[in-house]
Design an enzyme around this catalytic site. Structure first.
Site, short mmCIF file in Angstrom:
data_model
loop_
_atom_site.label_atom_id
_atom_site.label_comp_id
_atom_site.label_asym_id
_atom_site.label_seq_id
_atom_site.Cartn_x
_atom_site.Cartn_y
_atom_site.Cartn_z
N LYS A 187 -7.55 6.69 9.76
CA LYS A 187 -9.18 6.51 9.48
C LYS A 187 -9.73 6.75 10.94
O LYS A 187 -9.16 6.03 11.94
CB LYS A 187 -9.26 4.88 9.10
CG LYS A 187 -10.33 4.88 8.11
CD LYS A 187 -10.82 3.43 7.85
CE LYS A 187 -10.25 2.98 6.52
NZ LYS A 187 -10.79 1.50 6.24
N PHE B 92 -14.35 2.63 3.55
CA PHE B 92 -13.23 1.91 2.75
C PHE B 92 -12.93 2.71 1.58
O PHE B 92 -13.83 3.05 0.87
CB PHE B 92 -13.79 0.46 2.60
CG PHE B 92 -12.57 -0.55 1.70
CD1 PHE B 92 -12.01 -1.17 2.69
CD2 PHE B 92 -12.30 -0.60 0.44
CE1 PHE B 92 -10.83 -1.71 2.32
CE2 PHE B 92 -11.21 -1.22 0.00
CZ PHE B 92 -10.47 -1.90 0.95
N VAL B 93 -11.62 2.91 1.48
CA VAL B 93 -11.02 3.97 0.40
C VAL B 93 -10.10 3.33 -0.22
O VAL B 93 -9.50 2.33 -0.20
CB VAL B 93 -10.52 4.97 1.03
CG1 VAL B 93 -11.48 5.98 1.72
CG2 VAL B 93 -9.22 4.89 1.91
N GLY C 257 0.71 -1.16 0.03
CA GLY C 257 0.05 -0.04 -0.22
C GLY C 257 0.86 1.42 0.10
O GLY C 257 0.10 2.20 -0.49
N ASP D 97 -5.49 1.90 10.00
CA ASP D 97 -7.16 1.64 10.21
C ASP D 97 -7.18 1.28 11.58
O ASP D 97 -7.07 2.00 12.48
CB ASP D 97 -7.49 0.42 8.96
CG ASP D 97 -8.77 0.05 9.18
OD1 ASP D 97 -9.51 0.75 9.76
OD2 ASP D 97 -9.30 -0.86 8.43
N ASP E 62 0.43 3.46 4.10
CA ASP E 62 -0.59 4.06 3.46
C ASP E 62 -1.69 4.52 4.38
O ASP E 62 -2.17 5.82 4.55
CB ASP E 62 -1.30 3.16 2.49
CG ASP E 62 -1.67 1.73 2.86
OD1 ASP E 62 -1.29 1.45 4.01
OD2 ASP E 62 -2.41 1.12 2.08
P1 IMP Z 1 -4.88 -2.08 10.07
O1 IMP Z 1 -3.99 -3.20 10.64
O2 IMP Z 1 -6.38 -2.37 10.29
O3 IMP Z 1 -4.35 -0.87 10.42
O4 IMP Z 1 -4.59 -2.24 8.50
C1 IMP Z 1 -4.07 -1.47 7.84
C2 IMP Z 1 -3.76 -2.01 6.38
O5 IMP Z 1 -4.98 -2.51 5.80
C3 IMP Z 1 -3.26 -0.77 5.76
O6 IMP Z 1 -2.00 -0.78 5.38
C4 IMP Z 1 -3.87 -1.06 4.04
O7 IMP Z 1 -2.99 -2.02 3.57
C5 IMP Z 1 -5.20 -1.94 4.56
N1 IMP Z 1 -6.34 -1.15 4.44
C6 IMP Z 1 -7.04 -0.79 5.76
N2 IMP Z 1 -7.97 0.25 5.44
C7 IMP Z 1 -8.17 0.25 3.96
C8 IMP Z 1 -8.97 1.13 3.11
O8 IMP Z 1 -9.80 1.76 3.26
N3 IMP Z 1 -8.55 0.72 1.70
C9 IMP Z 1 -7.68 -0.08 1.49
N4 IMP Z 1 -6.80 -0.63 2.27
C10 IMP Z 1 -7.03 -0.40 3.63
MG MG Z 2 -0.66 -1.95 3.87
#
Ligand code: IMP
Ligand code: MG
Length: 194
Positions: A143, A164-165, A57, A115, A112
């Site tokens: 987010k 979701f983006v 990402g 989340d 990127d």
């Molecule tokens: P986390 O462990 O939930 O913080 O996930 C983070 C990873 O999930 C990011 O580095 C992205 O690769 C993916 N991700 C989280 N939200 C989105 C979204 O809205 N669109 C696309 N990829 C996302």
């Molecule tokens: Mg990622």
């Protein structure tokens, strides 16, 4: 097979809504670069941080950010994903693990989007366990989940609503990392079987 993906990618974008335009994306990159330059591009500084991109990402953010950084740095990447549902995070899987060049280094991790924060919390801990001297977490977007996360970023380009983006490196089913702005995907479009 190619036709299927082509049509599906087009249909997803046809139902998507742009929430951040390309100029706003570039403004956010510049804000992050300015902050990093203010931190590292100092008179008399001798630091040599390792900028570590989190593939896949972070590829677009990293590629836009690096040419705007004005201090000596080293670059490398790691590759980590979370598997599970496409739109909901699951188990963390390492595809390219950190190398020994992280030992004793000041590391700027570039990703990127923050989340749920599971991925970056795991990445930061692994780097510290390997002997990194300091880990600075930089994300293009954060987010707003309305609740605490296991990690906070040290630098954030943009704050986004809990949707979701896609675009600027972020994908849905592998599609549309190449968009220069950010688009939200309809929730009903995230439920299709792959
Ligand atoms: P986390 O462990 O939930 O913080 O996930 C983070 C990873 O999930 C990011 O580095 C992205 O690769 C993916 N991700 C989280 N939200 C989105 C979204 O809205 N669109 C696309 N990829 C996302
Ligand atoms: Mg990622």
């Amino acid at each position: 097979m190619h036709e299927f993906h082509h049509e599906r990618a087009r249909a997803l974008l046809a139902n998507a809504t742009q929430i951040v335009d390309p100029q706003q994306v570039q403004d956010a990159v510049k804000r992050v670069a300015d902050r990093l330059n203010a931190r590292f591009d100092l008179e008399g500084a001798t630091e040599f941080p390792l900028v570590l991109g989190v593939m896949g990402g972070a590829v677009v953010f990293t590629g836009n950010l690096l040419p705007q950084l004005s201090f000596p740095l080293d670059f490398d990447y790691i590759h980590v994903s979370r598997y599970g549902d496409e739109d909901r995070g699951g188990e963390i899987v390492w595809k390219v693990i950190p190398r020994q060049n992280v030992v004793g280094r000041k590391i700027v991790v570039v990703d990127d989007i923050l989340d749920e924060g599971e991925t970056l919390a795991h990445v930061k801990q692994r780097l510290l366990d390997m002997g990194a001297a300091e880990v600075i977490v930089v994300v293009f977007a954060d987010k707003d989940l309305g609740r605490a996360k296991p990690i906070q970023a040290d630098l954030v380009g943009l704050s986004l609503p809990n949707k979701f983006v896609v675009g600027f490196g972020m994908d849905v089913y592998g599609y549309w990392r190449n968009l220069p702005g950010l688009w939200t995907i309809r929730p009903e479009d995230l439920k299709q079987p792959a």
